[in-house]
Design an enzyme around this catalytic site. Structure first.
Site, PDB file in Angstrom:
ATOM      1  N   GLY A 207       0.830  -1.211   0.000  1.00 54.36           N
ATOM      2  CA  GLY A 207       0.000   0.000   0.000  1.00 54.36           C
ATOM      3  C   GLY A 207       0.853   1.244   0.000  1.00 54.36           C
ATOM      4  O   GLY A 207       2.059   1.179  -0.256  1.00 54.36           O
ATOM      5  N   ASN A 208       0.241   2.367   0.275  1.00 50.55           N
ATOM      6  CA  ASN A 208       1.003   3.624   0.355  1.00 50.55           C
ATOM      7  C   ASN A 208       0.333   4.544   1.374  1.00 50.55           C
ATOM      8  O   ASN A 208      -0.712   4.215   1.929  1.00 50.55           O
ATOM      9  CB  ASN A 208       1.112   4.281  -1.027  1.00 50.55           C
ATOM     10  CG  ASN A 208      -0.251   4.572  -1.606  1.00 50.55           C
ATOM     11  OD1 ASN A 208      -0.974   5.420  -1.110  1.00 50.55           O
ATOM     12  ND2 ASN A 208      -0.624   3.851  -2.659  1.00 50.55           N
ATOM     13  N   ARG A 209       0.942   5.693   1.597  1.00 51.79           N
ATOM     14  CA  ARG A 209       0.519   6.570   2.700  1.00 51.79           C
ATOM     15  C   ARG A 209      -0.575   7.559   2.339  1.00 51.79           C
ATOM     16  O   ARG A 209      -0.918   8.418   3.137  1.00 51.79           O
ATOM     17  CB  ARG A 209       1.715   7.378   3.199  1.00 51.79           C
ATOM     18  CG  ARG A 209       2.766   6.578   3.913  1.00 51.79           C
ATOM     19  CD  ARG A 209       3.859   7.509   4.394  1.00 51.79           C
ATOM     20  NE  ARG A 209       5.005   6.795   4.879  1.00 51.79           N
ATOM     21  CZ  ARG A 209       5.095   6.256   6.099  1.00 51.79           C
ATOM     22  NH1 ARG A 209       4.104   6.384   6.946  1.00 51.79           N
ATOM     23  NH2 ARG A 209       6.181   5.613   6.460  1.00 51.79           N
ATOM     24  N   SER A 210      -1.117   7.483   1.140  1.00 51.75           N
ATOM     25  CA  SER A 210      -2.107   8.491   0.745  1.00 51.75           C
ATOM     26  C   SER A 210      -3.387   8.363   1.592  1.00 51.75           C
ATOM     27  O   SER A 210      -3.943   7.273   1.712  1.00 51.75           O
ATOM     28  CB  SER A 210      -2.446   8.330  -0.736  1.00 51.75           C
ATOM     29  OG  SER A 210      -3.406   9.274  -1.093  1.00 51.75           O
TER      30      SER A 210
END
Ligand code: CTP
Length: 394
Positions: A207-210
């Site tokens: 995933g990512n931090r958005s």
């Protein structure tokens, strides 16, 4: 402005910024509004009833028990075309969200169906507190317009996000609420937001931090300006947003499918979602045991913007970039490679931006404009990007 829609209730909460609402009242009067001021009882500690009476030319009461035979809270609630609650303290926001009616102002808010603009001002720690965050989300889901407080020095030595916005910004937000600035009527805006997740096995993902906050700010701003708004939300905790059709997705593949189905029907695409560049080649059906969890073989995801640009008709396309260095060069290269009209590049170095209500970076356009932004609220950026989109729509 029609003669029939100029009655405002100015609700004043118990914050030091109450004195700034005296100027706000004046500026709204300049625009022809008729204003009844309803402070909370404790707000009178900051600005007294006689000041409000002198400025508004109307009687000021804080309790339903005063002149009860007039059933003032119902007649005033019915008469008001708009509510402007400025400043709104954490406590006042909590009481409104809970449906409390323990003073005249909260009675009026509960009894009225008028559009409401809430202008928070409080200490940054109170603004960030999960209780306030949840209360603000509740109000927004019910159609209240809640402004983002500004960033800067507070009354004490602290600084952060919590300052009462400038009068000019509040008047602009009020114009948006009243429809005096509905420049996107009939425009279909498609927004992607959040961050995709690529499953490794039933438990793990890439995933990512958005956080999706910028996408939500864009959706709110576009609705206020009259657009038809659809939001494709990747892994975001948003149940409902007034006037917005929301589709939830998880992976880049899901996002692509939702996007390709809707893209032909939009006028403006805002691609604020952070899309995973690659996914595990194999998604295991069973949880991988840690002894076997040593490496993940990846395969690339398609670049959705590149694919959409190849099939676009007249759509205005806005992309985002998150960079830690060489902001201008990286953004310009992406604008060209993805054939975009506008790109906003976030400076995400040192943990800035992700999950925050503010952003800093640079807007670049196809026609060569470059606008560097120091710390601004995500709401303010949303409106700037929509301004540029309108110019490109012609
Ligand atoms: N984007 C996309 N499809 C992808 C990856 C990104 O449509 N597979 C979009 C994003 O939504 C964003 C823009 O492209 O609007 C730029 O995303 P970014 O991650 O900054 O750029 P990348 O092209 O992935 O380049 P890099 O990760 O190498 O910086």
């Amino acid at each position: 402005m029609s003669a029939t829609s100029r009655e405002i209730v100015l609700g004043v909460g118990a914050g030091i910024a109450a004195y700034k609402s005296c100027d706000l009242l004046r500026r709204l009067q300049d625009r022809g509004y008729l204003i009844t001021v309803v402070p909370t009882p404790s707000a009178l500690n900051f600005v007294g009833a006689s000041t409000w009476e002198a400025l508004s030319g109307r009687a000021v009461t804080t309790q339903v028990w005063e002149n009860a035979h007039h059933v003032g809270h119902i007649s005033l609630a019915n008469r008001a075309d708009y509510f402007l609650i400025a400043p709104a303290t954490a406590d006042l926001i909590a009481r409104i969200a809970a449906g409390r009616a323990d003073d005249l102002l909260t009675n009026l808010i509960l009894a009225s169906d008028a559009p409401m603009l809430v202008v928070p001002a409080m200490h940054p720690a109170m603004w960030r507190d999960p209780a306030t965050v949840a209360n603000v989300a509740t109000l927004r889901s019910r159609g209240y317009v809640v402004m983002e407080p500004e960033v800067g020095r507070l009354t004490g030595s602290d600084s952060g996000q919590g300052r009462f916005p400038h009068t000019q910004s509040i008047v602009m937000a009020f114009d948006l609420l009243t429809g005096n600035l509905r420049d996107l009527v009939g425009v279909r805006v498609l927004i992607t937001a959040g961050g995709t997740r690529e499953a490794i096995d039933p438990v793990r993902f890439i995933g990512n931090r958005s956080s999706g906050k910028q996408g939500l700010a864009l959706a709110r701003a576009a609705v206020l300006r009259g657009a038809d708004v659809e939001l494709i939300a990747a892994n975001m905790q948003v149940d409902s947003l007034h006037g917005v059709e929301i589709t939830h997705v998880e992976s880049a593949n899901d996002l692509g499918q939702a996007l390709f189905a809707r893209f032909p029907h939009c006028d403006v695409l805002v691609m604020s979602a952070a899309v995973a560049d690659a996914r595990p080649r194999h998604q295991e059906r069973e949880k991988i045991k840690k002894s076997q969890f040593t490496s993940i073989e990846l395969e690339p995801n398609p670049d959705l913007l590149v694919k959409l640009s190849a099939r676009k008709a007249e759509q205005v396309m806005i992309g985002f970039a998150a960079e830690t260095n060489n902001l201008r060069e990286s953004a310009r290269a992406k604008l060209t490679a993805k054939d975009l009209d506008i790109i906003y590049v976030n400076d995400v170095s040192d943990g800035k931006i992700f999950g925050k209500d503010t952003t800093q970076g640079m807007i670049l356009t196809r026609h060569g404009a470059e606008i560097a932004l120091k710390e601004v609220s995500k709401d303010a950026l949303a409106n700037l990007l929509l301004d540029h989109a309108i110019r490109q729509l012609g």
